[in-house]
Design an enzyme around this catalytic site. Structure first.
Site, PDB file in Angstrom:
ATOM      1  N   GLU A   6       0.828  -1.105   0.013  1.00 48.10           N
ATOM      2  CA  GLU A   6      -0.116   0.222  -0.039  1.00 48.10           C
ATOM      3  C   GLU A   6       0.770   1.332   0.070  1.00 48.10           C
ATOM      4  OE1 GLU A   6      -3.109  -0.165  -0.562  1.00 48.10           O
ATOM      5  OE2 GLU A   6      -3.795  -2.179   0.179  1.00 48.10           O
ATOM      6  N   CYS A  13      -2.584   9.285   2.492  1.00 47.70           N
ATOM      7  CA  CYS A  13      -2.206   8.772   1.396  1.00 47.70           C
ATOM      8  C   CYS A  13      -3.377   8.905   0.334  1.00 47.70           C
ATOM      9  CB  CYS A  13      -1.742   7.520   1.565  1.00 47.70           C
ATOM     10  SG  CYS A  13      -3.201   6.411   2.254  1.00 47.70           S
TER      11      CYS A  13
HETATM   12  P1  NDP Z   1       7.998   5.317   4.596  1.00 50.92           P
HETATM   13  O1  NDP Z   1       8.205   4.447   3.263  1.00 50.92           O
HETATM   14  O2  NDP Z   1       9.189   6.171   4.928  1.00 50.92           O
HETATM   15  O3  NDP Z   1       8.088   4.357   5.874  1.00 50.92           O
HETATM   16  C1  NDP Z   1       7.138   3.237   6.025  1.00 50.92           C
HETATM   17  C2  NDP Z   1       7.471   2.282   7.094  1.00 50.92           C
HETATM   18  O4  NDP Z   1       8.737   1.547   6.390  1.00 50.92           O
HETATM   19  C3  NDP Z   1       8.097   2.663   8.303  1.00 50.92           C
HETATM   20  O5  NDP Z   1       7.922   1.899   9.324  1.00 50.92           O
HETATM   21  C4  NDP Z   1       9.655   2.706   7.937  1.00 50.92           C
HETATM   22  O6  NDP Z   1      10.529   2.816   9.123  1.00 50.92           O
HETATM   23  C5  NDP Z   1       9.609   1.487   7.232  1.00 50.92           C
HETATM   24  N1  NDP Z   1      10.821   1.342   6.363  1.00 50.92           N
HETATM   25  C6  NDP Z   1      11.878   2.458   5.947  1.00 50.92           C
HETATM   26  N2  NDP Z   1      12.759   1.745   5.280  1.00 50.92           N
HETATM   27  C7  NDP Z   1      12.643   0.448   5.156  1.00 50.92           C
HETATM   28  C8  NDP Z   1      13.083  -0.596   4.407  1.00 50.92           C
HETATM   29  N3  NDP Z   1      14.290  -0.374   3.752  1.00 50.92           N
HETATM   30  N4  NDP Z   1      12.721  -1.845   4.572  1.00 50.92           N
HETATM   31  C9  NDP Z   1      11.472  -2.161   5.262  1.00 50.92           C
HETATM   32  N5  NDP Z   1      10.703  -1.146   5.773  1.00 50.92           N
HETATM   33  C10 NDP Z   1      11.427   0.113   6.057  1.00 50.92           C
HETATM   34  O7  NDP Z   1       6.646   6.156   4.614  1.00 50.92           O
HETATM   35  P2  NDP Z   1       6.072   6.883   5.474  1.00 50.92           P
HETATM   36  O8  NDP Z   1       6.237   6.428   7.258  1.00 50.92           O
HETATM   37  O9  NDP Z   1       6.799   8.318   5.386  1.00 50.92           O
HETATM   38  O10 NDP Z   1       4.425   7.248   5.266  1.00 50.92           O
HETATM   39  C11 NDP Z   1       4.305   8.041   4.326  1.00 50.92           C
HETATM   40  C12 NDP Z   1       3.875   7.250   3.076  1.00 50.92           C
HETATM   41  O11 NDP Z   1       3.064   6.235   3.343  1.00 50.92           O
HETATM   42  C13 NDP Z   1       3.298   8.194   1.935  1.00 50.92           C
HETATM   43  O12 NDP Z   1       3.789   7.861   0.784  1.00 50.92           O
HETATM   44  C14 NDP Z   1       1.967   7.696   1.945  1.00 50.92           C
HETATM   45  O13 NDP Z   1       1.261   7.888   0.737  1.00 50.92           O
HETATM   46  C15 NDP Z   1       2.139   6.310   2.144  1.00 50.92           C
HETATM   47  N6  NDP Z   1       0.799   5.983   2.708  1.00 50.92           N
HETATM   48  C16 NDP Z   1      -0.051   5.100   2.061  1.00 50.92           C
HETATM   49  C17 NDP Z   1      -1.088   4.217   2.394  1.00 50.92           C
HETATM   50  C18 NDP Z   1      -1.778   3.465   1.583  1.00 50.92           C
HETATM   51  O14 NDP Z   1      -2.764   2.743   2.001  1.00 50.92           O
HETATM   52  N7  NDP Z   1      -1.678   3.403   0.462  1.00 50.92           N
HETATM   53  C19 NDP Z   1      -1.556   4.665   3.622  1.00 50.92           C
HETATM   54  C20 NDP Z   1      -0.840   5.620   4.462  1.00 50.92           C
HETATM   55  C21 NDP Z   1       0.391   6.107   4.167  1.00 50.92           C
HETATM   56  P3  NDP Z   1      10.709   4.293   9.616  1.00 50.92           P
HETATM   57  O15 NDP Z   1       9.889   5.062  10.094  1.00 50.92           O
HETATM   58  O16 NDP Z   1      11.635   3.605  10.999  1.00 50.92           O
HETATM   59  O17 NDP Z   1      12.035   4.674   8.736  1.00 50.92           O
END
Ligand code: NDP
Length: 500
Positions: free
Chosen positions: A245, A279
């Protein structure tokens, strides 16, 4: 005295992750950082817990999940306060988020047996001598990786459905909202104290990456498109299935026969709720020429009334401080390329806040139209007609949700939006509709949470055939004779070779 950090930036101190308020920088709480060993152990414990949980069966799991739902509903103000303190989200927005999550827990719990449970499937004339059975068995352990912007709704959209299907879950919350993640698993443990069915591991992105490689049976990721690609690459190493997602740049289309007041109200909410950090938030609007000026005026009037601040305001702080630069860049780029600020402008970003900004007539190739802004900003562009609106709305690699305001052609327009979801005469409503699947196309990811498809994401189809009579047309045996094969050919020609 409480330590004060750069607002919103998580801090690592020794072996702890410290979560801070984006409004004040004050420490919101701290949690132990997971190590690679901790993750391996969490997954191992979850595997045993998952077997126990699956063994409880649908009805016992439903009862436990409904008890959890009750706790979430009873303590929603407490949880909303925590979401507010840790992420800066206005309490009212947090309540709306939690209400939606509660609804999803309820639906997943009540419908898992019907959607996933064992059932007889009709057999056809070919192979009529066999009965067919289908059931969806749990994968085992699901790794759920979540973002900070909806720290209750997004993990629950995966975890509640995964657990209703009989899986255990190891959850890696965003480093910006670990306390909310821990709150969720702690309350779950109150209703399921026997086994660690739902646990959390805390840390930065490397912990998410380690979870992908930990031997979990599926990863349900919600976050940015860039990270989704890394998650898929990590999971590819072991062919671990993924549900992604990812990001979006949702468009709203306003047709000539739209109720403009309703459209403007929904646009402002869809674009600016949670300070635009959504999102499925409305980031671009395409309005047909005859109603363009009236629509812009109504949006500006409403958005201009929004209050901005830490407590009790409509628009809270930007949770992730680095996003402020992105919002500033998008606004400047739009203005530099000839767009006009009908509300706000170059000075809208005043850390830790971004103030409501309405940009009009923005070139389609500007960052504000093409990239996720994630702030309380919206672009509004004029189009000749709904067809031009659609071709512009569908021009991006993202395809998450979308919205259409209008009457006569609204359904047809919604169907032609290149997106996984659309709402007509409202914005974002599909997310709270537990009976509908949620997910995107293209760079917004694939797979579905919520609804029947969301339950099926967390079960493996298991198909069983059982002989119930001797074969009249034996074919799948070396005992068959040439005459049997002739009869088979004749039967199939009779059945399927006829003129339609
Ligand atoms: P990120 O992609 O930065 O992070 C998402 C999660 O992935 C966090 O827990 C993060 O940890 C973790 N993460 C980071 N690097 C890695 C890796 N290499 N491998 C595995 N996990 C990793 O997104 P955001 O938290 O900034 O969220 C915002 C984004 O999410 C926006 O693009 C938004 O559109 C999207 N979103 C999509 C939704 C949907 O349903 N389609 C709903 C809500 C949001 P850490 O935070 O510790 O870096």
């Amino acid at each position: 005295m409480t330590a004060v950090h750069l607002p919103g930036t998580p801090v690592i101190e020794g072996d702890h992750l410290i979560s801070t308020s984006p409004a004040t920088g004050a420490e919101a709480g701290r949690l132990p950082l997971a190590t690679a060993d901790d993750i391996a152990q969490a997954v191992e414990r979850a595997r045993a817990a998952g077997q126990w949980w699956a063994g409880l069966g649908f009805d016992a799991r439903r009862d436990r999940l409904l008890r959890w739902r009750r706790l979430l509903a009873q303590r929603m103000e407490q949880l909303a306060e925590l979401v507010h303190t840790e992420g800066g989200k206005p309490v009212a927005d947090a309540i709306v988020e939690i209400v939606s999550a509660v609804e999803h827990v309820d639906w997943a719990a009540r419908n898992a047996r019907r959607v996933l449970g064992p059932r007889k499937v009709r057999s056809r004339l070919v192979l009529a001598e066999f009965s067919a059975h289908l059931e969806y068995q749990p994968h085992g352990v699901i790794g759920v990786i979540g973002p900070w912007n909806y720290p209750v709704f997004t993990p629950i959209g995966s975890a509640a459905y995964a657990m209703a299907a009989g899986n255990a879950v190891v959850f890696k919350p965003s480093e910006y909202t670990p306390l909310v993640g821990q709150w969720l698993v702690d309350t779950f443990a109150e209703v399921v104290p026997e086994q660690p069915v739902f646990t959390a591991v805390h840390g930065l992105g490397d912990i998410g990456a380690a979870l992908c490689r930990s031997g979990v049976d599926k990863v349900a990721f919600t976050g940015s498109t860039a990270t989704a690609k890394k998650v898929m690459a990590a999971c590819a190493e072991s062919l671990t299935p993924v549900l992604l997602e990812a990001g979006g740049k949702d468009a709203m289309i306003v047709d000539a026969d739209a109720d403009l007041d309703a459209a403007a109200e929904a646009c402002v909410w869809g674009a600016m709720t949670n300070a635009g950090q959504t999102c499925i938030g409305i980031e671009r609007v395409y309005v047909v020429e005859p109603v363009f000026d009236a629509f812009v005026a109504k949006v500006v009037e409403r958005a201009g009334r929004l209050t901005v601040g830490a407590d009790g305001a409509d628009v809270g702080p930007i949770t992730m401080p680095s996003q402020l630069d992105v919002i500033r860049r998008h606004i400047s780029d739009a203005l530099a390329r000839g767009g006009r600020a009908a509300l706000g402008g170059a000075d809208s970003v005043r850390p830790p806040y971004a103030h409501p900004t309405v940009l009009v007539d923005v070139p389609e190739d500007s960052d504000a139209v093409r990239e996720e802004t994630f702030g309380p900003t919206v672009t509004i562009n004029r189009v000749r007609d709904a067809d031009e609106a659609l071709s512009r709305a569908n021009a991006l690699p993202y395809g998450l949700g979308g919205s259409v305001f209008g009457q006569r052609r609204a359904v047809a327009i919604a169907r032609r939006l290149r997106s996984g979801m659309a709402s007509i005469n409202s914005t974002l409503t599909f997310a709270g509709m537990s009976t509908l699947p949620f997910g995107g196309v293209g760079e917004s990811g694939f797979g579905r949470i919520h609804g029947e498809d969301g339950l099926r994401e967390f079960g493996r189809a298991k198909s069983i055939t059982r002989r119930r009579a001797r074969s009249l047309l034996p074919s799948t045996t070396f005992e068959r004779t040439p005459a049997d094969v002739d009869r088979l050919v004749k039967a199939v020609k009779l059945l399927y070779g006829r003129k339609l």
